[in-house]
Design a protein around this motif. Sequence first.
Motif, PDB file in Angstrom:
ATOM      1  N   THR A 178       0.342  -1.532  -0.239  1.00  0.00           N
ATOM      2  CA  THR A 178      -0.020  -0.218  -0.531  1.00  0.00           C
ATOM      3  C   THR A 178       0.648   0.757  -0.646  1.00  0.00           C
ATOM      4  N   VAL A 179       1.572   0.928   0.158  1.00  0.00           N
ATOM      5  CA  VAL A 179       2.988   2.342   0.803  1.00  0.00           C
ATOM      6  C   VAL A 179       3.422   2.694  -0.861  1.00  0.00           C
ATOM      7  N   PHE A 180       3.619   1.444  -1.388  1.00  0.00           N
ATOM      8  CA  PHE A 180       4.666   1.553  -2.644  1.00  0.00           C
ATOM      9  C   PHE A 180       3.872   2.294  -3.469  1.00  0.00           C
ATOM     10  N   GLN A 181       2.556   1.367  -3.148  1.00  0.00           N
ATOM     11  CA  GLN A 181       1.307   1.847  -3.997  1.00  0.00           C
ATOM     12  C   GLN A 181       1.155   3.313  -4.019  1.00  0.00           C
ATOM     13  N   GLU A 182       1.899   3.785  -2.432  1.00  0.00           N
ATOM     14  CA  GLU A 182       1.273   5.498  -1.980  1.00  0.00           C
ATOM     15  C   GLU A 182       2.042   6.519  -3.138  1.00  0.00           C
ATOM     16  N   VAL A 183       2.946   5.787  -3.832  1.00  0.00           N
ATOM     17  CA  VAL A 183       4.420   6.893  -4.298  1.00  0.00           C
ATOM     18  C   VAL A 183       3.767   6.348  -5.189  1.00  0.00           C
ATOM     19  N   ILE A 184       3.974   5.851  -6.120  1.00  0.00           N
ATOM     20  CA  ILE A 184       3.343   5.756  -7.220  1.00  0.00           C
ATOM     21  C   ILE A 184       2.058   6.433  -7.992  1.00  0.00           C
ATOM     22  N   ASN A 185       0.728   6.382  -6.706  1.00  0.00           N
ATOM     23  CA  ASN A 185      -0.129   7.068  -7.003  1.00  0.00           C
ATOM     24  C   ASN A 185       0.055   9.160  -6.723  1.00  0.00           C
ATOM     25  N   ARG A 186       1.429   9.067  -5.751  1.00  0.00           N
ATOM     26  CA  ARG A 186       1.842  10.596  -5.744  1.00  0.00           C
ATOM     27  C   ARG A 186       2.627  11.035  -6.851  1.00  0.00           C
ATOM     28  N   LEU A 187       3.360   9.734  -7.181  1.00  0.00           N
ATOM     29  CA  LEU A 187       4.088  10.402  -8.543  1.00  0.00           C
ATOM     30  C   LEU A 187       3.164  10.729  -9.383  1.00  0.00           C
ATOM     31  N   THR A 188       2.029   9.884 -10.397  1.00  0.00           N
ATOM     32  CA  THR A 188       0.810  10.075 -10.621  1.00  0.00           C
ATOM     33  C   THR A 188       0.322  11.108 -10.840  1.00  0.00           C
ATOM     34  N   ALA A 189       0.437  11.654 -10.047  1.00  0.00           N
ATOM     35  CA  ALA A 189      -0.567  12.256  -9.579  1.00  0.00           C
ATOM     36  C   ALA A 189       0.134  13.839  -9.830  1.00  0.00           C
ATOM     37  N   TYR A 190       1.313  13.738  -9.582  1.00  0.00           N
ATOM     38  CA  TYR A 190       2.117  15.612 -10.115  1.00  0.00           C
ATOM     39  C   TYR A 190       2.447  15.425 -11.732  1.00  0.00           C
ATOM     40  N   TYR A 191       2.690  14.098 -12.482  1.00  0.00           N
ATOM     41  CA  TYR A 191       3.051  14.270 -13.781  1.00  0.00           C
ATOM     42  C   TYR A 191       1.917  14.268 -14.247  1.00  0.00           C
TER      43      TYR A 191
ATOM     44  N   ARG B  51      20.183  18.938  -7.289  1.00  0.00           N
ATOM     45  CA  ARG B  51      19.463  20.033  -7.409  1.00  0.00           C
ATOM     46  C   ARG B  51      19.902  20.668  -8.441  1.00  0.00           C
ATOM     47  N   GLU B  52      21.077  21.549  -7.804  1.00  0.00           N
ATOM     48  CA  GLU B  52      21.854  22.318  -8.747  1.00  0.00           C
ATOM     49  C   GLU B  52      22.616  21.989 -10.232  1.00  0.00           C
ATOM     50  N   LYS B  53      22.598  20.306  -9.959  1.00  0.00           N
ATOM     51  CA  LYS B  53      23.532  19.827 -11.463  1.00  0.00           C
ATOM     52  C   LYS B  53      22.256  19.831 -12.787  1.00  0.00           C
ATOM     53  N   MET B  54      20.590  19.704 -12.436  1.00  0.00           N
ATOM     54  CA  MET B  54      20.027  19.889 -13.007  1.00  0.00           C
ATOM     55  C   MET B  54      19.624  20.722 -14.305  1.00  0.00           C
ATOM     56  N   ASN B  55      20.783  21.402 -14.895  1.00  0.00           N
ATOM     57  CA  ASN B  55      21.100  23.037 -15.061  1.00  0.00           C
ATOM     58  C   ASN B  55      19.440  22.917 -15.654  1.00  0.00           C
ATOM     59  N   GLY B  56      18.418  23.764 -14.435  1.00  0.00           N
ATOM     60  CA  GLY B  56      17.382  24.205 -14.812  1.00  0.00           C
ATOM     61  C   GLY B  56      16.315  23.489 -14.914  1.00  0.00           C
ATOM     62  N   CYS B  57      16.313  21.844 -14.641  1.00  0.00           N
ATOM     63  CA  CYS B  57      15.231  20.958 -14.893  1.00  0.00           C
ATOM     64  C   CYS B  57      14.241  21.313 -14.115  1.00  0.00           C
ATOM     65  N   ASP B  58      13.640  20.956 -13.510  1.00  0.00           N
ATOM     66  CA  ASP B  58      11.818  21.431 -13.105  1.00  0.00           C
ATOM     67  C   ASP B  58      12.881  19.882 -11.968  1.00  0.00           C
ATOM     68  N   VAL B  59      12.421  19.405 -10.822  1.00  0.00           N
ATOM     69  CA  VAL B  59      13.055  18.101  -9.662  1.00  0.00           C
ATOM     70  C   VAL B  59      11.493  18.424  -8.543  1.00  0.00           C
ATOM     71  N   PHE B  60      10.754  17.391  -9.103  1.00  0.00           N
ATOM     72  CA  PHE B  60      10.109  16.985  -7.825  1.00  0.00           C
ATOM     73  C   PHE B  60      10.938  15.664  -6.864  1.00  0.00           C
ATOM     74  N   SER B  61      10.219  15.192  -5.556  1.00  0.00           N
ATOM     75  CA  SER B  61      11.043  14.858  -4.806  1.00  0.00           C
ATOM     76  C   SER B  61       9.616  14.106  -4.093  1.00  0.00           C
ATOM     77  N   LEU B  62       8.771  13.083  -3.738  1.00  0.00           N
ATOM     78  CA  LEU B  62       8.560  13.182  -2.375  1.00  0.00           C
ATOM     79  C   LEU B  62       9.050  12.966  -0.613  1.00  0.00           C
ATOM     80  N   ILE B  63      10.216  12.910  -0.840  1.00  0.00           N
ATOM     81  CA  ILE B  63      10.636  12.964   0.786  1.00  0.00           C
ATOM     82  C   ILE B  63      12.035  13.355   0.689  1.00  0.00           C
ATOM     83  N   GLN B  64      12.007  14.586   1.865  1.00  0.00           N
ATOM     84  CA  GLN B  64      13.561  15.714   1.771  1.00  0.00           C
ATOM     85  C   GLN B  64      14.287  15.489   2.676  1.00  0.00           C
ATOM     86  N   TYR B  65      15.828  15.362   2.550  1.00  0.00           N
ATOM     87  CA  TYR B  65      16.173  14.893   4.041  1.00  0.00           C
ATOM     88  C   TYR B  65      16.753  16.410   4.107  1.00  0.00           C
TER      89      TYR B  65
END
Length: 177
Positions: free
Chosen positions: A35-48, A160-174
Amino acid sequence: MNDSINLKKYIREIPDFPKPGILFRDITPLLAEPTVFQEVINRLTAYYQDKKITAVLAAEARGFIFAAPLALALRARFIPIRKPGKLPFETKAFHYELEYGTDSLEMHTDSIHSDDRVLIVDDLLATGGTISACIELANHSQAEVVSCAFLIELSFLKGREKMNGCDVFSLIQYDTE
């Protein structure tokens, strides 16, 4: 979606792995909870879901875990990026610098098209070297890299600074090690 699920709760911290001084973020407890793995996919899908993604690209191996089901959910093609010599068809390579040496990634020459809208997926954004190489591979095909998606971002490493301005989306940040 179930916003009440705290994804960080399912990330295990392993000190001194793979070498002393590194705090490894282990995703296997999250993967062990369907259910947690599915939730990760659901959240990424919703964003994209409204971003008209046509291809989801991921570098081996842990990126494949999230990219393949996300590609299915977005009705996009899944494109594996592999180490040299692992793909059976004609490939193009990108060579990049690491802290102590160089590395290479390859993809099939016919996998990305100039009219593609590409999403690049990995489990973790640290220093950004591997994902930067994936962006370059996609750019060499004249595809549009729409965004880069991650389960975990170690923001204190500034990948993130190496992404050449590309949009970056992450679900968990440390923010700290």
